[in-house]
Design a protein around this motif. Structure first.
Motif, PDB file in Angstrom:
ATOM      1  N   ASP A   1      67.571  77.657  78.240  1.00  0.00           N
ATOM      2  CA  ASP A   1      66.563  76.642  77.879  1.00  0.00           C
ATOM      3  C   ASP A   1      65.175  77.273  77.842  1.00  0.00           C
ATOM      4  O   ASP A   1      64.368  76.997  76.945  1.00  0.00           O
ATOM      5  CB  ASP A   1      66.558  75.491  78.894  1.00  0.00           C
ATOM      6  CG  ASP A   1      67.759  74.561  78.692  1.00  0.00           C
ATOM      7  OD1 ASP A   1      68.467  74.718  77.672  1.00  0.00           O
ATOM      8  OD2 ASP A   1      67.996  73.713  79.569  1.00  0.00           O
TER       9      ASP A   1
ATOM     10  N   LYS B   1      72.423  77.846  81.665  1.00  0.00           N
ATOM     11  CA  LYS B   1      71.764  76.862  80.812  1.00  0.00           C
ATOM     12  C   LYS B   1      70.252  76.832  81.087  1.00  0.00           C
ATOM     13  O   LYS B   1      69.443  76.768  80.153  1.00  0.00           O
ATOM     14  CB  LYS B   1      72.396  75.481  81.049  1.00  0.00           C
ATOM     15  CG  LYS B   1      71.829  74.414  80.168  1.00  0.00           C
ATOM     16  CD  LYS B   1      72.698  73.229  79.983  1.00  0.00           C
ATOM     17  CE  LYS B   1      72.058  72.228  79.018  1.00  0.00           C
ATOM     18  NZ  LYS B   1      70.606  72.153  79.043  1.00  0.00           N
TER      19      LYS B   1
ATOM     20  N   TYR C   1      77.385  78.355  85.172  1.00  0.00           N
ATOM     21  CA  TYR C   1      77.135  77.778  83.852  1.00  0.00           C
ATOM     22  C   TYR C   1      75.777  77.051  83.834  1.00  0.00           C
ATOM     23  O   TYR C   1      75.002  77.151  82.881  1.00  0.00           O
ATOM     24  CB  TYR C   1      78.284  76.823  83.495  1.00  0.00           C
ATOM     25  CG  TYR C   1      78.019  76.075  82.224  1.00  0.00           C
ATOM     26  CD1 TYR C   1      78.133  76.720  80.984  1.00  0.00           C
ATOM     27  CD2 TYR C   1      77.594  74.746  82.252  1.00  0.00           C
ATOM     28  CE1 TYR C   1      77.835  76.042  79.809  1.00  0.00           C
ATOM     29  CE2 TYR C   1      77.295  74.073  81.087  1.00  0.00           C
ATOM     30  CZ  TYR C   1      77.422  74.725  79.865  1.00  0.00           C
ATOM     31  OH  TYR C   1      77.117  74.063  78.706  1.00  0.00           O
ATOM     32  N   ARG C   2      75.474  76.347  84.941  1.00  0.00           N
ATOM     33  CA  ARG C   2      74.193  75.616  85.000  1.00  0.00           C
ATOM     34  C   ARG C   2      73.005  76.590  85.062  1.00  0.00           C
ATOM     35  O   ARG C   2      71.949  76.343  84.484  1.00  0.00           O
ATOM     36  CB  ARG C   2      74.186  74.672  86.205  1.00  0.00           C
ATOM     37  CG  ARG C   2      75.222  73.557  86.056  1.00  0.00           C
ATOM     38  CD  ARG C   2      75.226  72.641  87.256  1.00  0.00           C
ATOM     39  NE  ARG C   2      73.999  71.874  87.369  1.00  0.00           N
ATOM     40  CZ  ARG C   2      73.736  71.054  88.382  1.00  0.00           C
ATOM     41  NH1 ARG C   2      74.610  70.915  89.361  1.00  0.00           N
ATOM     42  NH2 ARG C   2      72.595  70.390  88.416  1.00  0.00           N
TER      43      ARG C   2
END
Ligand SMILES: NC(=O)c1ccc[n+]([C@@H]2O[C@H](COP(=O)([O-])OP(=O)(O)OC[C@H]3O[C@@H](n4cnc5c(N)ncnc54)[C@H](O)[C@@H]3O)[C@@H](O)[C@H]2O)c1
Length: 472
Positions: free
Chosen positions: A136, A132, A128-129
């Protein structure tokens, strides 16, 4: 298929080499320009049996390339593997800085849809990170389109047998969550790994979080077997039982099996220590505890100092004027990897007590010297450490020989020659390579780990446990 692999280390190079061998077009990228230069000059920055030949073949056939250019790597691969290091942070948790930095760099260059595969060992939630970080970067460029899917594909190879493990996997774990891209990604990964599923399906599909945790669970389970056997071995020492008989006795039970039942000086390497620590920290972060895994880690820490405790029981705490030979520096045979190798702890403990140490390793001398130099702050202590050209040179004039890594070349030494060249014939066998009775008959004082031959040395069995208890 066109594949890019970020991180040209033990996992990245084996993955890249093996996928190229299967006919895929592979590009490996690493931020370490020196490593890439070595690879482009037909060299290898690491040792792994068979990798040199595999690389040479695939280089010659133009199926594998090396670069430092992320834009090129992102452009190349339909599937992009992340295989960078995830070392321990001070608190034991996994340091994700390299993984997340790679995700950001990929995001900067992403122009069309790619499958981003996390092969690094990472805690639950990392996919998930990564997602992200990628999003971004796309947002910064005003791109709203769905240009990636992040999946988890943990690696289970063992250094020293990595090519065989990759080419003949017990299973391939893939974590993929429900999404509009599910079918596309599923098909692509099935195709990528289809060579391994021809006989029977080896791919185990699951959700991403389960795949991330599967890797830690596997390593913690294997580490548990080792620490468990080390505890039984230490108890065998106290009771006069023989761990090798016990190992065979329990391994024959099909529910247990023979693998990972060897007692020794503790596990090391780039995976078990850091992954057990990370799992413990993950549980703490959830307000929980990994009680078994914490015990496994404690037993292992103690086991790494077992040989030194036995020496100090015999010679006293002050080892000045004594010379010890170490056979084996790498954390296991057939690798040059010194990460968390038990030899490092043993050498530090000996140097700290004033001893002189001469070490021999068939492969990891350079890496061993770098590791010992890194660990030894005191220049005078470092001056008492040396590398020997041969196993017998290390043992020359030694007051004891410590067998730390079970390289094949140590399996059948010339014991008469050892007796002649050593100051006193004393062997502490941290890998249970030798027959205690045979050495006793040869007049060599010998102690293995849990091997019912304590009297030969007049060591008090379990001395280290009692010493720990006294000093606690
Ligand atoms: N070594 C093993 O036996 C093994 C087995 C299974 C899983 N793993 C896991 O695989 C991962 C990689 O392990 P390894 O042993 O191959 O590590 P490694 O240290 O040998 O290799 C990592 C490589 O990544 C490169 N790198 C770091 N940051 C980068 C960046 N931003 N861009 C490009 N390259 C970058 C480094 O220069 C290095 O060459 C770890 O998470 C490890 O836990 C390792």
């Amino acid at each position: 298929m066109k594949i890019s692999i970020v991180g040209a280390g033990y996992v990245g190079l084996v993955t890249g080499g093996c996928l190229a061998e299967l006919g895929h077009q592979v590009m490996c990228i690493d931020s370490d320009a020196a490593k890439v230069a070595t690879l482009n000059a037909a060299g290898l920055p690491i040792y792994e049996p068979g990798l040199q030949e595999l690389m040479a073949r695939n280089r010659a056939e133009g199926r594998i390339h090396f670069t430092t250019d992320m834009a090129q790597a992102v452009e190349h691969g339909e599937v992009i593997f992340i295989a960078v290091g995830t070392p321990s942070k001070e608190d034991g948790s996994a340091d994700l800085q390299h993984v997340l930095a790679v995700a950001t760099q990929i995001g900067r260059h992403l122009k069309k849809f790619k499958v981003i595969v996390n092969k690094s060992t990472v805690p639950v939630g990392t996919a998930y990170r990564v997602q992200k970080c990628l999003q971004d970067e796309l947002n910064k460029r005003g791109i709203q389109e769905s240009l990636f899917e992040v999946i988890s594909n943990p690696e289970f190879l063992k250094e020293g047998a990595a090519i065989k493990d990759f080419m003949h996997p017990d299973r391939i774990v893939i974590g993929l969550d429900a999404s509009p891209n599910y079918n596309t990604v599923h098909q692509k990964m099935e195709l990528l790994y289809s060579s391994f599923n021809r006989h029977h399906a080896r791919t185990i599909w699951m959700d991403v979080r389960s795949a991330e945790l599967t890797k830690y669970a596997a390593n913690a389970m294997l580490a548990t077997r080792i620490s468990f056997m080390n505890e039984i071995a230490n108890l065998s020492d106290l009771l006069g039982a023989d761990i090798d008989s016990i190992r065979r006795g329990i391994g024959a039970d099909q529910r247990i099996g023979h693998d990972f039942l060897y007692a020794g000086t503790g596990y090391g390497g780039s995976c078990f220590p850091k992954d057990t620590r990370a799992l413990i920290q993950t549980a703490l972060d959830c307000g929980s505890q990994m009680k078994v895994v914490s015990a496994v880690e404690n037993v292992n820490d103690q086991q790494k100092t077992l040989l030194v405790s036995r020496l100090t029981y015999h010679f006293g705490q002050d080892l000045q004027g004594l010379k010890f030979a170490i056979w084996g520096l790498s954390f296991k045979p057939n690798t040059d990897d010194m990460r968390e190798a038990p030899s490092r702890i043993i050498i530090q403990e000996l140097l700290k007590r004033g001893a002189t140490v001469s070490a021999f390793d068939p492969l990891a001398s350079k890496e061993g010297l770098e590791a010992v130099s890194h660990d030894t702050q005191d220049a005078e202590a470092l001056s008492r450490f040396s590398l020997a050209e041969t196993a017998y040179e290390a043992a020359d004039n030694a007051d004891a020989l410590l067998v730390v890594t079970e390289w094949k070349t140590f399996h059948h030494p010339d014991f008469e020659m050892l007796k002649e060249c050593m100051n006193q014939p004393l062997i502490l066998d941290g890998r249970n390579l030798y027959d205690p009775k045979m050495l006793q008959d040869l007049g060599i004082a010998y102690q293995g780990i849990g091997r019912r031959n304590q009297l030969a040395l007049n060591f008090k069995a379990g001395a280290h446990i009692q010493q720990e208890a006294t000093s606690a």
